[in-house]
Design an enzyme around this catalytic site. Structure first.
Site, PDB file in Angstrom:
ATOM      1  N   CYS A 113      17.316  -4.160  -3.420  1.00  0.00           N
ATOM      2  CA  CYS A 113      16.203  -4.581  -4.357  1.00  0.00           C
ATOM      3  C   CYS A 113      15.917  -3.724  -5.469  1.00  0.00           C
ATOM      4  CB  CYS A 113      14.964  -4.477  -3.357  1.00  0.00           C
ATOM      5  SG  CYS A 113      15.152  -5.309  -1.796  1.00  0.00           S
ATOM      6  N   HIS A 238       9.338  -4.754  -8.080  1.00  0.00           N
ATOM      7  CA  HIS A 238      10.302  -5.389  -7.321  1.00  0.00           C
ATOM      8  C   HIS A 238       9.307  -6.567  -6.581  1.00  0.00           C
ATOM      9  CE1 HIS A 238      12.580  -7.072  -4.153  1.00  0.00           C
ATOM     10  NE2 HIS A 238      12.203  -6.527  -3.199  1.00  0.00           N
ATOM     11  N   ASN A 268      11.062 -13.054  -2.125  1.00  0.00           N
ATOM     12  CA  ASN A 268      11.864 -12.129  -2.541  1.00  0.00           C
ATOM     13  C   ASN A 268      13.303 -12.284  -2.982  1.00  0.00           C
ATOM     14  OD1 ASN A 268      13.273  -9.626  -2.188  1.00  0.00           O
ATOM     15  ND2 ASN A 268      12.272  -8.814  -0.473  1.00  0.00           N
TER      16      ASN A 268
END
Length: 312
Positions: A113, A238, A268
């Protein structure tokens, strides 16, 4: 040249949209349950014939067009990804081939990430050292390939997509110093492992770490750029979970900044999440040329990397 700048950005998402209602037909969940816990409403899912390098190439082509450059202008391609099915050729080489980039150096970076902000720092360092003049920096992940679609704790989180930036040499650098690191002893809190590989995480551990340990680190990234958090026009974290993004942005102290909340629409998307959200804010006019923006990635490996950049 004394440093580098972001000349342009671009993004790409697959056409298929998976809603919370769609997921409720697959697992024991509901729109209310998902939105109250992670803030996500929809996510884009790539088809079986849309590999990671294709997502990467689409986003990169848009960034190149926005910069007014041709593939031949690029001498380094970096792809941040943790969901490549094949080990070789790497995704950077395959994306370069799709784009028709001749002779560039090509590398993949797997920092999950936090991959894009690591790759952006690597591009900045390469330009500063004279190893490259124009770099394509791409974050691309196909999280749907590593997801257990019968596990409601993880399948509701993920989406697929890509975002890209063109980084080039500049007399006046507009990519600030990176602040990066990791917590190796907590690396198992976010995992993509096994055969076949599957995404798993310890959600509460990640939440506590992100909301308590990361704010002072993000503020230090601002200090390295010579700015106070209140000077920021934008914050792109993020896009893990709205319940992480909102308190983290608040604790950083960026009281005047537009905060990216693309997780609501995109879920995500791992390494794609920061460039995807950043590119959308630029496209929407929420950020304008020269605005100082904090990009801050965190998550897999419990790694983090952040820098303040000026909006292209």
């Amino acid at each position: 040249m004394n440093g580098s700048r972001i000349a342009a950005v671009g993004h790409y998402q697959p056409a298929k949209v998976l809603t919370n209602e769609d997921l409720a037909g697959l697992v024991d969940t509901s729109d209310e349950w998902i939105r109250s816990r992670v803030g996500i409403r929809t996510r884009h899912i790539a088809g079986p014939d849309e590999p990671v390098d294709e997502l990467a190439a689409h986003a990169a082509a848009k960034a190149l067009a926005a910069a007014g450059l041709t593939p031949a202008d690029i001498d380094l391609v970096l792809v941040a990804t943790s969901t490549a099915v094949d080990r070789s050729p790497n995704m950077a080489a395959r994306a370069a081939a799709r784009l028709g980039i001749p002779g560039a150096a090509t590398m993949d970076l797997n920092v999950v990430c936090a991959g894009f902000t690591h790759a952006l720092a690597t591009a900045d360092h390469a330009v500063r050292a004279g190893g490259a003049s124009r770099v394509l920096v791409i974050g691309a992940d196909k999280m749907s390939d590593v997801t257990d679609w019968s596990d409601r704790t993880t399948c509701v989180l993920v989406g697929d997509g890509a975002g890209a930036a063109v980084v080039e040499a500049a007399d006046e650098p507009t990519i600030g110093p990176v602040l990066w690191g990791s917590v190796p002893e907590m690396g198992n809190a976010v995992r993509i492992e096994g055969t076949p590989p599957r995404f798993a995480q310890e959600g509460q551990s990640v939440y506590r770490w992100a909301t308590t340990q990361l704010p002072p680190i993000a503020r230090k990234a601002c200090e390295r750029a010579g700015l106070e958090p209140a000077d920021l026009a934008g914050v792109v974290l993020h896009q893990a979970n709205l319940r992480i993004i909102e308190p983290l942005a608040q604790k950083i102290g960026a009281v005047n900044a537009v905060v990216a909340r693309d997780v609501i629409e995109s879920g995500n998307t791992s390494a794609a999440s920061i460039p995807l959200a950043f590119s959308k804010l630029v496209e929407q006019g929420a950020l304008t040329t020269g605005d100082p923006v904090l990009l801050f990635g965190f998550g897999g490996n419990l790694s983090y990397a952040g820098q303040v950049v000026r909006c292209p």
